[in-house]
Design a protein around this motif. Structure first.
Motif, PDB file in Angstrom:
ATOM      1  N   VAL A  19       0.856  -1.178   0.000  1.00 30.22           N
ATOM      2  CA  VAL A  19       0.000   0.000   0.000  1.00 30.22           C
ATOM      3  C   VAL A  19       0.895   1.231   0.000  1.00 30.22           C
ATOM      4  O   VAL A  19       1.827   1.334   0.806  1.00 30.22           O
ATOM      5  N   VAL A  20       0.657   2.119  -0.939  1.00 32.51           N
ATOM      6  CA  VAL A  20       1.414   3.371  -1.042  1.00 32.51           C
ATOM      7  C   VAL A  20       0.437   4.510  -0.766  1.00 32.51           C
ATOM      8  O   VAL A  20      -0.543   4.681  -1.498  1.00 32.51           O
ATOM      9  N   LEU A  30       7.055   5.657  -7.129  1.00 31.75           N
ATOM     10  CA  LEU A  30       7.258   4.387  -6.444  1.00 31.75           C
ATOM     11  C   LEU A  30       6.163   3.386  -6.814  1.00 31.75           C
ATOM     12  O   LEU A  30       6.435   2.222  -7.145  1.00 31.75           O
ATOM     13  N   ALA A  31       4.906   3.831  -6.756  1.00 31.89           N
ATOM     14  CA  ALA A  31       3.786   2.949  -7.066  1.00 31.89           C
ATOM     15  C   ALA A  31       3.850   2.449  -8.506  1.00 31.89           C
ATOM     16  O   ALA A  31       3.595   1.271  -8.792  1.00 31.89           O
ATOM     17  N   LEU A  32       4.199   3.327  -9.426  1.00 34.60           N
ATOM     18  CA  LEU A  32       4.296   2.931 -10.836  1.00 34.60           C
ATOM     19  C   LEU A  32       5.436   1.941 -11.062  1.00 34.60           C
ATOM     20  O   LEU A  32       5.297   0.979 -11.827  1.00 34.60           O
ATOM     21  N   GLU A  33       6.567   2.167 -10.394  1.00 37.57           N
ATOM     22  CA  GLU A  33       7.703   1.258 -10.566  1.00 37.57           C
ATOM     23  C   GLU A  33       7.407  -0.101  -9.956  1.00 37.57           C
ATOM     24  O   GLU A  33       7.749  -1.146 -10.533  1.00 37.57           O
ATOM     25  N   GLY A  38       5.699  -5.925 -11.321  1.00 35.21           N
ATOM     26  CA  GLY A  38       4.774  -7.028 -11.094  1.00 35.21           C
ATOM     27  C   GLY A  38       4.216  -7.114  -9.694  1.00 35.21           C
ATOM     28  O   GLY A  38       3.536  -8.094  -9.351  1.00 35.21           O
ATOM     29  N   THR A  39       4.462  -6.111  -8.856  1.00 35.45           N
ATOM     30  CA  THR A  39       3.925  -6.099  -7.493  1.00 35.45           C
ATOM     31  C   THR A  39       2.533  -5.495  -7.499  1.00 35.45           C
ATOM     32  O   THR A  39       2.297  -4.461  -8.126  1.00 35.45           O
ATOM     33  N   ILE A  58      -2.024   1.635 -12.262  1.00 34.08           N
ATOM     34  CA  ILE A  58      -1.729   0.997 -10.984  1.00 34.08           C
ATOM     35  C   ILE A  58      -2.856   0.034 -10.644  1.00 34.08           C
ATOM     36  O   ILE A  58      -4.022   0.284 -10.959  1.00 34.08           O
ATOM     37  N   THR A  59      -2.499  -1.065  -9.987  1.00 29.24           N
ATOM     38  CA  THR A  59      -3.442  -2.160  -9.724  1.00 29.24           C
ATOM     39  C   THR A  59      -4.734  -1.688  -9.078  1.00 29.24           C
ATOM     40  O   THR A  59      -5.825  -1.912  -9.588  1.00 29.24           O
TER      41      THR A  59
END
Length: 229
Positions: A19-20, A30-33, A38-39, A58-59
């Protein structure tokens, strides 16, 4: 929304969802990377416009007030093993959010700090990893600007890796015979020839002009070594 935790070992948790919270430049990058790697990511911000701008990239995305414990519970945040607080513009919100994650007993909490005082507070309330991106980048660039280093990475408080060119006195001499560690307290760990990839350095490695080398050692030692002609 539920994200069951894995076991406690690194092998079990390194691919767990993250969770970001806070999607400014640091948090969104960070979230995009993480997503690219694959996270599975749940990205949270109180600003709907910011969240909408990341739609489809993002997921999971959510608009929520991260200082509201009930909002975090509804998102399933207590079920995460890892959490990142990327809030920078509102120090109070950053500290309140981090304290809630600590209370929720999140196992691995990372948080961005905008200055050392902010970082000390985050550390005292129980954040496991405090990051000062602006300070760290400033320190890194200072090393690069002030010397002949090609790159610099602080590994610990007084230990660093640098990328540089070999000094003239150590060209054409096998590393095992150079006395490099004895004379300068540093170790050449990798070398890159022109047109080739980096490879591990050995005692038999002979450096050439034009090589790029990775050197490890105490910060002051690698700094002095990088200044050798």
């Amino acid at each position: 929304m539920s994200y069951p935790r894995s076991g406690s070992s690194l092998a079990d948790t390194r691919n767990d969802p993250v969770v970001v919270i806070g999607l400014g430049r640091f948090g969104s990058s960070l979230a995009l990377e993480l997503t690219r790697r694959g996270t599975e990511v749940l990205a949270v911000d109180s600003r709907q416009k910011i969240v909408q701008s990341l739609s489809g990239q993002i997921t999971q995305l959510a608009v929520a007030d991260s200082t509201d414990p009930e909002a975090l519970r509804q998102l399933g945040v207590p079920d995460f093993y890892r959490a990142v607080v990327g809030i920078g513009g509102d120090i109070e919100a950053s500290i309140l959010t981090a304290s809630l994650l600590v209370e929720m007993e999140i196992d691995d909490i990372w948080a961005k700090a905008v200055n050392r005082q902010h970082g000390r507070i985050l550390d005292r309330i129980g954040v496991h990893h405090v990051v000062l991106p602006e300070h760290d980048m400033g320190e890194r660039v200072a090393h690069l600007v002030s010397g002949r280093m090609l790159d610099y990475l602080a590994v610990d408080e007084n230990f660093a890796l640098i990328k540089t060119r070999p000094p003239g006195d150590y060209v054409g001499v096998p590393l095992g015979e150079s006395g490099l560690r004895r004379k300068h307290g540093v170790t050449v760990v990798a070398v890159k020839r022109r047109g080739e990839e980096f490879t591990y350095a050995t005692a038999g490695t002979v450096l050439s002009f034009g090589d790029i080398i990775v050197v490890s050692g105490r910060t002051e030692d690698v700094e002095r070594f990088s200044e050798l002609p």
